[in-house]
Design an enzyme around this catalytic site. Structure first.
Site, PDB file in Angstrom:
ATOM      1  N   ASP A  17       0.680  -1.190   0.072  1.00  0.00           N
ATOM      2  CA  ASP A  17       0.385   0.058  -0.250  1.00  0.00           C
ATOM      3  C   ASP A  17       1.249   1.528   0.275  1.00  0.00           C
ATOM      4  OD1 ASP A  17      -2.111  -1.913  -0.026  1.00  0.00           O
ATOM      5  OD2 ASP A  17      -2.229  -1.813   2.818  1.00  0.00           O
ATOM      6  N   GLU A 273       1.324  -6.244  -5.259  1.00  0.00           N
ATOM      7  CA  GLU A 273       0.801  -5.593  -6.001  1.00  0.00           C
ATOM      8  C   GLU A 273       1.550  -4.366  -6.754  1.00  0.00           C
ATOM      9  OE1 GLU A 273      -2.716  -1.093  -6.931  1.00  0.00           O
ATOM     10  OE2 GLU A 273      -2.713  -2.938  -6.280  1.00  0.00           O
TER      11      GLU A 273
END
Length: 377
Positions: A17, A273
């Site tokens: 994140d 990610e």
């Protein structure tokens, strides 16, 4: 006038994140002349990516970004022109009131997780909930037209091309990390969550006629590596060799160094990610360890990406890379799939390069966010 942006990040998965939001914040400042405040609830995790961070400060400037610690007791703060809640994090109630009290209503967006699922295109850019009169919008990164694209700084692929064509630059970079590359050995980076399939993969490389050198930045997968080696206390700098496999632990590196590590390697195993996207920009075959979710929802996302990514591959190459990814994410035996990938390595390399160029033909995520704001005005 300079547009003011507030980006809110709660650190859920150590680095994913904060990795995404830190890249985005810097790019908005450097390339779009935005004034950016990045609100982060865990500065210790941030410090690993940006060692210059002082975790004792409530507010500081790093690379043109105003970095603020997100406190439990929210201070009186004026809302920005553009507000991004990264990955559906819940904004402080006092800040939401500040958004509603502004004379000019701000643009409020939820920057969602990356997905290749079909439904993302239909939801991207749509209005979500309202707080009083302030409307929130969905904003989805993605791999196809109709999504927000991927994070990609200006000139990234040209810098990568120059680095990959400069053997001396690669050697100097690797030597600075303590890596002496064995001539002819396949260089592999490994950044992953805990995985029961690791032992079978390493065993396959031990017996492989083609030598492999696996570089492992410090992280969660080290416990599995220790068990495979039968040792404790594995730390940065450790080098172990078994058969055709050399395993080496690297220190956790900054984002720009991690890019160069990916560019050096012939094959990159990545997770989450941020590293997943950076491996695609490296133009090398990759293996993705997707973040596990309840009820195996993550496997639907994995299959959606595989359908997209493997389009155009021959049947043997498609079967090889898909089988490897599925086995890895299920913690199953990797040996046969790894052998198949090795047999298809040239086609997989050419495919990775073509995929990279295809993705780079579309607007990047930061530019798409700025354009969305301009159109919204």
């Amino acid at each position: 006038m300079t547009v003011r942006w507030d980006i809110f990040c709660t650190v859920v998965d150590n680095f994913g994140d904060i990795g995404v939001t830190w890249r985005l914040a810097r790019q908005l400042v450097a390339e779009h002349q935005c004034a950016v405040r990045l609100w982060v609830d865990d500065l210790r995790a941030f410090e690993r990516l940006c060692p210059q961070i002082d975790i004792t400060l409530c507010e500081q400037w790093q690379q043109g970004v105003q970095v603020c610690h997100w406190p439990e007791s929210w201070p009186s703060t004026e809302a920005a022109d553009v507000v991004i809640a990264a990955f559906a994090c819940q904004l402080p109630s006092a800040y939401m009131d500040a958004m509603a009290e502004r004379q000019t209503t701000p643009l409020w967006m939820n920057l969602d997780y990356l997905s290749a699922e079909d439904w993302v295109i239909g939801c991207h850019g749509l209005p979500s909930v309202k707080y009083k009169h302030v409307q929130k919008y969905f904003f989805f990164p993605g791999f196809r037209e109709g999504t927000g694209g991927l994070l990609r700084e200006a000139g990234l692929l040209e810098r990568r091309r120059q680095f990959q064509q400069d053997a001396q630059a690669q050697r100097i970079f690797l030597e600075a990390l303590g890596v002496q590359r064995t001539p002819g050995a396949r260089l592999i980076s490994l950044f992953a969550y805990e995985n029961a399939g690791l032992a079978s993969w390493f065993d396959a490389m031990v017996a492989d006629p083609h030598a492999s050198h696996v570089l492992i930045p410090e992280g969660r997968v080290l416990g599995d590596v220790q068990r495979w080696l039968g040792i404790d206390g594995l730390k940065a700098g450790a080098v172990h060799q078994r058969g055709a496999l050399t395993v080496q632990v690297l220190p956790f590196v900054r984002q720009d160094q991690y890019d160069q590590l990916l560019w050096c390697c012939d094959f990159n195993a990545v997770r989450g990610e941020d590293s997943f996207v950076r491996a695609q920009w490296a133009g090398r075959p990759l293996l993705w360890h997707i973040y596990q979710q309840e009820e195996d929802v993550h496997l639907e996302k994995l299959e959606a990406f595989l359908r997209l990514y493997t389009h155009g591959l021959s049947e043997p190459a498609q079967k090889a890379i898909s089988g490897l990814w599925r086995s890895w994410n299920a913690g199953q035996d990797m040996a046969e799939h790894w052998k198949m990938v090795d047999q298809q390595q040239q086609e997989l390399l050419e495919h990775a390069q073509a995929w990279c160029l295809e993705q780079a033909s579309r607007p990047d995520l930061a530019a798409a966010l700025v354009k969305f704001y301009v159109n919204w005005l």
